[in-house]
Design a protein around this motif. Structure first.
Motif, PDB file in Angstrom:
ATOM      1  N   GLY A   1      -1.729  -0.078  10.342  1.00  0.00           N
ATOM      2  CA  GLY A   1      -0.278   0.015  10.414  1.00  0.00           C
ATOM      3  C   GLY A   1       0.292   0.240   9.035  1.00  0.00           C
ATOM      4  N   PHE A   2       1.608   0.028   8.909  1.00  0.00           N
ATOM      5  CA  PHE A   2       2.270   0.208   7.617  1.00  0.00           C
ATOM      6  C   PHE A   2       3.492  -0.683   7.547  1.00  0.00           C
ATOM      7  N   GLN A   3       3.882  -0.996   6.323  1.00  0.00           N
ATOM      8  CA  GLN A   3       5.099  -1.768   6.076  1.00  0.00           C
ATOM      9  C   GLN A   3       5.690  -1.315   4.754  1.00  0.00           C
ATOM     10  N   VAL A   4       6.995  -1.053   4.783  1.00  0.00           N
ATOM     11  CA  VAL A   4       7.726  -0.638   3.582  1.00  0.00           C
ATOM     12  C   VAL A   4       8.862  -1.622   3.333  1.00  0.00           C
ATOM     13  N   LEU A   5       8.909  -2.169   2.132  1.00  0.00           N
ATOM     14  CA  LEU A   5       9.985  -3.048   1.701  1.00  0.00           C
ATOM     15  C   LEU A   5      10.613  -2.451   0.443  1.00  0.00           C
ATOM     16  N   PRO A   6      11.743  -2.981  -0.021  1.00  0.00           N
ATOM     17  CA  PRO A   6      12.427  -2.351  -1.153  1.00  0.00           C
ATOM     18  C   PRO A   6      11.542  -2.098  -2.370  1.00  0.00           C
ATOM     19  N   ASN A   7      10.562  -2.949  -2.624  1.00  0.00           N
ATOM     20  CA  ASN A   7       9.722  -2.780  -3.810  1.00  0.00           C
ATOM     21  C   ASN A   7       8.233  -2.824  -3.485  1.00  0.00           C
ATOM     22  N   GLN A   8       7.880  -2.500  -2.234  1.00  0.00           N
ATOM     23  CA  GLN A   8       6.473  -2.573  -1.844  1.00  0.00           C
ATOM     24  C   GLN A   8       6.198  -1.634  -0.689  1.00  0.00           C
ATOM     25  N   ILE A   9       5.037  -0.968  -0.713  1.00  0.00           N
ATOM     26  CA  ILE A   9       4.587  -0.157   0.410  1.00  0.00           C
ATOM     27  C   ILE A   9       3.112  -0.450   0.611  1.00  0.00           C
ATOM     28  N   ILE A  10       2.743  -0.758   1.858  1.00  0.00           N
ATOM     29  CA  ILE A  10       1.379  -1.158   2.160  1.00  0.00           C
ATOM     30  C   ILE A  10       0.989  -0.566   3.508  1.00  0.00           C
ATOM     31  N   GLY A  11      -0.294  -0.224   3.664  1.00  0.00           N
ATOM     32  CA  GLY A  11      -0.725   0.315   4.945  1.00  0.00           C
ATOM     33  C   GLY A  11      -2.227   0.465   5.045  1.00  0.00           C
ATOM     34  N   ARG A  12      -2.692   0.467   6.281  1.00  0.00           N
ATOM     35  CA  ARG A  12      -4.084   0.803   6.606  1.00  0.00           C
ATOM     36  C   ARG A  12      -4.047   1.785   7.766  1.00  0.00           C
ATOM     37  N   VAL A  13      -4.723   2.899   7.615  1.00  0.00           N
ATOM     38  CA  VAL A  13      -4.687   3.955   8.619  1.00  0.00           C
ATOM     39  C   VAL A  13      -6.103   4.297   9.045  1.00  0.00           C
ATOM     40  N   GLU A  14      -6.333   4.318  10.356  1.00  0.00           N
ATOM     41  CA  GLU A  14      -7.575   4.804  10.936  1.00  0.00           C
ATOM     42  C   GLU A  14      -7.191   5.909  11.911  1.00  0.00           C
ATOM     43  N   GLY A  15      -7.218   7.135  11.428  1.00  0.00           N
ATOM     44  CA  GLY A  15      -6.728   8.246  12.227  1.00  0.00           C
ATOM     45  C   GLY A  15      -7.682   9.417  12.249  1.00  0.00           C
ATOM     46  N   HIS A  16      -7.129  10.620  12.206  1.00  0.00           N
ATOM     47  CA  HIS A  16      -7.938  11.836  12.280  1.00  0.00           C
ATOM     48  C   HIS A  16      -7.201  12.953  11.556  1.00  0.00           C
ATOM     49  N   ASP A  17      -7.844  14.128  11.487  1.00  0.00           N
ATOM     50  CA  ASP A  17      -7.263  15.235  10.722  1.00  0.00           C
ATOM     51  C   ASP A  17      -6.501  16.241  11.575  1.00  0.00           C
ATOM     52  N   ASP A  18      -6.263  15.931  12.866  1.00  0.00           N
ATOM     53  CA  ASP A  18      -5.416  16.753  13.741  1.00  0.00           C
ATOM     54  C   ASP A  18      -6.013  18.130  14.029  1.00  0.00           C
ATOM     55  N   THR A  19      -7.310  18.306  13.912  1.00  0.00           N
ATOM     56  CA  THR A  19      -7.887  19.627  14.136  1.00  0.00           C
ATOM     57  C   THR A  19      -7.831  20.063  15.599  1.00  0.00           C
ATOM     58  N   LEU A  20      -7.618  19.107  16.525  1.00  0.00           N
ATOM     59  CA  LEU A  20      -7.504  19.449  17.939  1.00  0.00           C
ATOM     60  C   LEU A  20      -6.057  19.598  18.391  1.00  0.00           C
TER      61      LEU A  20
END
Length: 243
Positions: free
Chosen positions: A103-122
């Motif tokens: 997921g992801f979270q954005v705050l006024p002075n912080q951005i954090i995330g972990r992504v398990e996705g793909h490259d959209d080739t399909l």
């Protein structure tokens, strides 16, 4: 009800590495059960590729009104009470790291995330639509200037009074004309650790995208990367259509 989309764009430039990352977060048709285009999504453009993770479940997306704050959890770690967590909004950094798997979270002075996705080739933003990949990012942000110049004490509208008219959708707001980021990004099995690197942020929202547009932005010019000797340029335009 007409369509609605809102997107947030963040760009990190690593000067010595001569590369950059773009983080694009978005929500489309929130609260519209009948929409086939409803989507919560994160896209990352790295130095050598593209990664996306998306979900049709918009109920887990949250955002503050009036200041920078938004987030989404695709998955929680084992043992976490997901039903309870879905009632929460902003988490402390320690709790986010402990409980959120992707997921992801954005705050006024912080951005954090972990992504398990793909490259959209399909050709689809949802899961299993391309070559798998992952990315993790965690950085603190030091704002330098928003939109309106160094002598301005308030953030100004990028489009001025024209932003109040729907005919000029999508609306566009530069939220950080220049900033500095410190932290780390893990991408393709390599971790980049950095301190005080150029960072930029903007957002779009509305019911219609331009039929054509151009956009250019840079805040990492040679000789102008220190806070005391800074230069940032953003320009854009396009052919809009009436929503």
């Amino acid at each position: 009800r007409k369509r609605f989309l809102e997107g947030w764009y963040y760009r990190l430039s690593l000067v010595e590495e001569n590369l950059s990352f773009a983080f694009i977060l978005s929500i489309e048709d929130p609260g519209v059960p009948s929409s086939d285009l409803k989507l919560a999504c994160i896209q990352i453009v790295g130095p050598d590729g593209y990664l996306v993770q998306g979900s049709r479940n918009d109920t887990k997306f949250w955002a503050w009104e009036g200041r920078q704050g938004l987030g989404y959890a695709f998955q929680y770690k084992d043992g976490v009470d997901e039903e309870y967590m879905n009632l929460r909004t902003a988490l402390s950094l320690a709790e986010w790291r402990e409980k959120v798997k992707t997921g992801f979270q954005v705050l006024p002075n912080q951005i954090i995330g972990r992504v398990e996705g793909h490259d959209d080739t399909l050709g689809d933003l949802l899961e299993n639509q391309g070559v798998p990949g992952d990315c993790e990012f965690d950085m603190s942000i030091q704002p330098i200037v928003g939109w309106g110049g160094y002598n301005s004490t308030e953030q100004k509208s990028t489009a001025g009074w024209l932003a109040s008219f729907a005919v000029f959708e999508p609306h566009w707001q530069v939220t950080l004309g220049d900033a500095r980021a410190s932290g780390k990004v893990s991408w393709n099995n390599k971790t980049y650790e950095f301190e005080n690197e150029p960072f930029y942020a903007e957002k779009n929202w509305g019911a219609a995208m331009p039929t054509k547009w151009y956009w250019t932005q840079c805040n990492s010019f040679d000789g102008h990367t220190s806070i005391k000797n800074q230069l940032s340029i953003t320009a854009g335009g396009g052919i809009r259509k009436i929503p």
